[in-house]
Each structure stands twice: as C-alpha cells, then as structure tokens.
Design an enzyme around this catalytic site. Structure first.
Site, PDB file in Angstrom:
ATOM      1  N   ARG A   1       1.401   5.027   0.224  1.00 15.46           N
ATOM      2  CA  ARG A   1       1.485   5.076   1.746  1.00 15.46           C
ATOM      3  C   ARG A   1       3.074   5.673   1.974  1.00 15.46           C
ATOM      4  O   ARG A   1       3.251   6.138   3.144  1.00 15.46           O
ATOM      5  CB  ARG A   1       1.542   3.510   2.268  1.00 15.46           C
ATOM      6  CG  ARG A   1       0.254   2.985   2.322  1.00 15.46           C
ATOM      7  CD  ARG A   1       0.125   1.612   2.813  1.00 15.46           C
ATOM      8  NE  ARG A   1      -1.167   1.249   3.089  1.00 15.46           N
ATOM      9  CZ  ARG A   1      -1.618  -0.074   3.420  1.00 15.46           C
ATOM     10  NH1 ARG A   1      -0.810  -1.050   3.670  1.00 15.46           N
ATOM     11  NH2 ARG A   1      -2.923  -0.447   3.655  1.00 15.46           N
TER      12      ARG A   1
ATOM     13  N   GLY B   1      -8.311  -1.951   0.691  1.00 11.65           N
ATOM     14  CA  GLY B   1      -7.078  -2.340  -0.497  1.00 11.65           C
ATOM     15  C   GLY B   1      -7.964  -2.321  -1.510  1.00 11.65           C
ATOM     16  O   GLY B   1      -7.395  -1.538  -2.495  1.00 11.65           O
TER      17      GLY B   1
ATOM     18  N   GLY C   1      -8.115  -3.003   7.321  1.00 11.27           N
ATOM     19  CA  GLY C   1      -8.758  -3.457   8.409  1.00 11.27           C
ATOM     20  C   GLY C   1      -8.583  -2.592   9.677  1.00 11.27           C
ATOM     21  O   GLY C   1      -9.544  -2.619  10.308  1.00 11.27           O
TER      22      GLY C   1
ATOM     23  N   LYS D   1     -16.061 -11.037   2.427  1.00 13.56           N
ATOM     24  CA  LYS D   1     -16.296 -11.858   3.615  1.00 13.56           C
ATOM     25  C   LYS D   1     -17.206 -11.068   4.609  1.00 13.56           C
ATOM     26  O   LYS D   1     -16.791  -9.917   5.069  1.00 13.56           O
ATOM     27  CB  LYS D   1     -14.970 -12.222   4.460  1.00 13.56           C
ATOM     28  CG  LYS D   1     -14.312 -13.376   3.540  1.00 13.56           C
ATOM     29  CD  LYS D   1     -13.387 -13.817   4.511  1.00 13.56           C
ATOM     30  CE  LYS D   1     -12.501 -15.171   3.921  1.00 13.56           C
ATOM     31  NZ  LYS D   1     -11.499 -15.492   4.710  1.00 13.56           N
TER      32      LYS D   1
END
Ligand code: ADP
Ligand code: MG
Length: 395
Positions: free
Chosen positions: A40, A350, A373, A201
């Site tokens: 990053r 990630g 996200g 999830k």
C-alpha cells in the site's frame, strides 16, 4: 464514472493534503516497529512523484490500525514514514499530530517537493464521529486534497468524506486506476465473465453475490460462505462455520440459478487445526461432527472448467482455511486455474491477496485491488463516500 484527476489541477506552489491508505501491518524488529508488508505504500509512489515533480509540497494523511480515538504508541506513523523514505528515496518528515498550530506552521514552512507525514488520524475521536469541524482543521493548512485511499474509501468519516468538502479535491493515480479497472469488469467485460467468491462470511458478501449474479455468466462459491448456502439448500454441514441468521435472508436469493456453481465435494476435519484427521467426501456425506474446511478436488475441477473458458475473472475470498497446510488445496487449485487461464483476472481482499502472494502468482493477474471491503462495495455498485465527491459532473 469519470473522476477529477491530476490532469485537472495545477500543482506548482500548492500544499497538497495527500490522503493515502497506509493501513499496513507492522512487526517488531528488536525494540522498534517496522512495516511488515508495504504494497500500500509502494502503490502511492507514482502519485507522490507527480506531486513533487509538479512543484507541490505533500502532506500525507492516513490512519493505521484501530487506536479508537486515543494515542497508541505502537500505532504511530513513524515506521511507515521510514519505509516510505526508503522506497521513495526522499526525506519524509513526521509530525507529532495531524491538526493544531504547530502542525500548521510546519506545513506552512514546507518547500515544493517536501514531504511531511501527519500522525495517525484515528488518535482523535472526532475522526470516527465524523465531526465536520475536525475535517476542516485537517484541511485548513492545505490548498488541495488528493484522494488515493481506495482501501478506506467506503468509510464515511472525517478524513475520508469530510475533507473532500472543504477544498478542491481530485483522485490520485491509484484511486483512478482502481476505479477504471473495477468499472471495466462491471461495465464492459470480455465474456464469459466468471466470479469466484469465497471467504468467511456470507453476510459481508451477500450484497456482492446478489449484485454480480445478473451480470456474470458463472458464479463459483466456496469457502465458509458456501456452507451457509449448502445448509440453506437443506444439505447437512455438521459443525461447519455457518451464519444461522442468514438462512432466512438467503430464501430471497436465486440459489437454483444455473449460473451458480457450489461445492459438490468438501474436505472435512474434526477441528480447525493442521493435525486434525481429514477426509474428502461428497457434500451429501458430511457427518454431524465434521467441520468443512476446504472445497474438494471435484469442486476444484468443476470451478476450473468454467474458469478455463472465461475471458474475465473476478476473485475474492479463499476457498478454504488456506492458512492451514492440509486445507490449502482448494484455494491453490482455483488460483492455479485462474493464473493459467487466458482470462483478464482481477482479485482483491486481504486474505485473497495473501494467498496469491504465497503462491507467487501476483504477475499472473491483470489487476490486484488494494481494497478489501471497499472493493466489495464498489463492485456491488454502491456509491463510496470517498469517491463520489470526485466524480465529474457534466453541466
Ligand atoms: P478476503 O479478506 O480475501 O475478502 P475473507 O476475509 O472473506 O477473505 O475470508 C478469509 C477467511 O475465510 C480465511 O481466514 C479463511 O480461513 C476463512 N475460511 C475460508 N473457508 C473456510 C471454511 N470452510 N471454514 C472456516 N473458515 C474458512
Ligand atoms: Mg479478510
């Protein structure tokens, strides 16, 4: 979606607040902390070069970790500044705070090409409370905001959406590329378009699954979220990770769509550990005490057959508990077929990027998103608070 970019502004003599997503992992090295993974940071070097060459003084702003509104010594930006200085080969000063009179005078004293890194913005509770007066304090010493924190662009907080309101704001090169590549996949993909979704999830990815289903030619589902789908279809999954409260919601999703590919076999264990005895069984043969920890080889073949024919592939989420050696085969198998297909492959998340890096497959992908996200929400078609204000309006 067309963004205002570096091409739309003049930089000479400007003080630029450069909003970056330097939320990087740190590790201990003796007594000091160092950056453990610096993708990053590297990804911002092209924009930094443009800003400095253009004659701007650069003021870097980010958050790091979750200090929850107080000063946490181990989450100071100093190690990040040190790594940036090494990668960029230019001096990077650090400030003890991100607002205040001292910081403002440090910024006022910067010369064109100078780089100053402000302290972790999450040390202030006003950040997450989204206080406009705090956002105003952040931008006050600067003339222009350059937004490049794609990975944090889905957060509606002072240092993301707040700062874009009080100064002219444009997208940096990284944000521009993220938006271009992810939009291309959604709007004009070469077909067949195949999405591969896995991970933990279903609740965090159901929006994405529902948004992609009408657009893709095939959607392959693996990982723990496939357990919840199997259970919703009435298939026994033993003690596997399942989100019970999602079963009701799933009734609204077209689980019988012929586009949807779900596991036909799975690798199960007695516990989520590397030394647990494991078996590979057809999905109908999971026992009460079993935990599904990976997709099985027949499922890898099933997914690979659609991936092989794809012209575009989107991948997010591991196919199993890839962190444990006995349960990496599914993730590795799918990664391998994406890597060896001729498809334009885009991936993000990630753990997904971690798995790709462990296999050294980065070069085989057309584009690796820095957003987890944020990428999911962008692909879902949501308007992100850190991007929407940068969209060019035609009048
Ligand atoms: P990403 O960060 O790439 O979006 P997620 O955060 O959604 O991915 O999910 C990654 C996690 O999902 C991994 O830590 C992995 O161990 C876990 N996972 C995948 N399959 C299973 C499974 N069958 N049971 C339990 N956990 C799983
Ligand atoms: Mg994750």
């Amino acid at each position: 979606m067309e963004l205002r970019t570096l091409a739309d502004v003049s930089l000479a003599g400007k003080r630029v607040l450069y909003r970056v997503g330097y939320d990087v992992p740190l590790r201990k090295n003796g007594r000091s902390l160092v950056v453990a993974e610096d993708t990053r940071i590297r990804e911002t070097l092209p924009t930094l070069q443009k800003l400095r060459e253009g004659g701007a003084a650069v003021v870097l702003l980010s958050w790091l970790g979750r200090p929850k509104g107080t000063v946490v010594e181990d989450l100071r930006m100093v190690p990040v500044a040190q790594r940036l200085a090494r990668l960029g080969r230019f001096p990077v000063e650090t400030a003890p705070d991100c607002i205040g009179r001292d910081v403002a005078s440090r910024i006022a004293a910067l010369k064109p090409g100078n780089v100053l890194m402000l302290e972790n913005v999450r040390f202030h509770p006003e950040e997450d409370d989204h206080r406009p007066d705090f956002a105003q304090k952040l931008v006050a010493p600067c003339d222009l905001v350059v937004m490049d924190a794609f990975s944090q662009a889905h957060r509606d907080v002072a240092s993301i959406s707040g700062i874009l309101r009080f100064r002219p704001a444009i997208a940096g090169l990284l944000l521009e590329r993220e938006v271009r590549e992810l939009s291309a996949v959604l709007e004009r993909p070469a077909r067949p378009l195949v999405a591969v979704i896995g991970g933990a999830k279903i609740s965090t990815k159901l929006g994405l699954i529902a948004a992609l289903l009408p657009k893709v030619d095939y959607l392959c589902l693996g990982g723990a979220l496939a357990n919840t789908i199997l259970k919703a279809k009435g298939i026994a999954v033993g003690r596997s990770l399942v989100e019970e409260d999602m079963l009701e919601t799933l009734r609204g999703v077209e689980l019988t769509s012929p586009k949807l590919k779900i596991p036909v076999d799975v690798t199960v264990g007695g516990a989520k550990s590397a030394d647990t005895p494991r078996r590979t069984v057809a999905v109908g043969n999971v026992l009460d005490d079993d935990l599904i920890l990976d997709i099985g080889p027949d499922t890898v073949n099933l997914f690979s057959r659609v991936i092989e024919k794809a012209k575009t592939v989107i991948w997010n989420g591991p196919m199993g508990v890839y962190e444990l050696a006995p349960f990496t085969a599914g993730t590795r198998g799918v990664a391998r077929s994406i890597a060896s297909s001729k498809a334009k492959a885009v991936a993000g998340g990630g753990e997904t990027l971690d798995a790709i890096a462990a296999l050294r497959f980065q070069k085989k992908f057309h584009f690796l998103s820095t957003g987890g996200g944020a990428m999911l929400e962008f692909l879902e078609g949501k308007k992100l608070p850190g991007i929407q204000p940068l969209v060019k309006t035609t009048r």
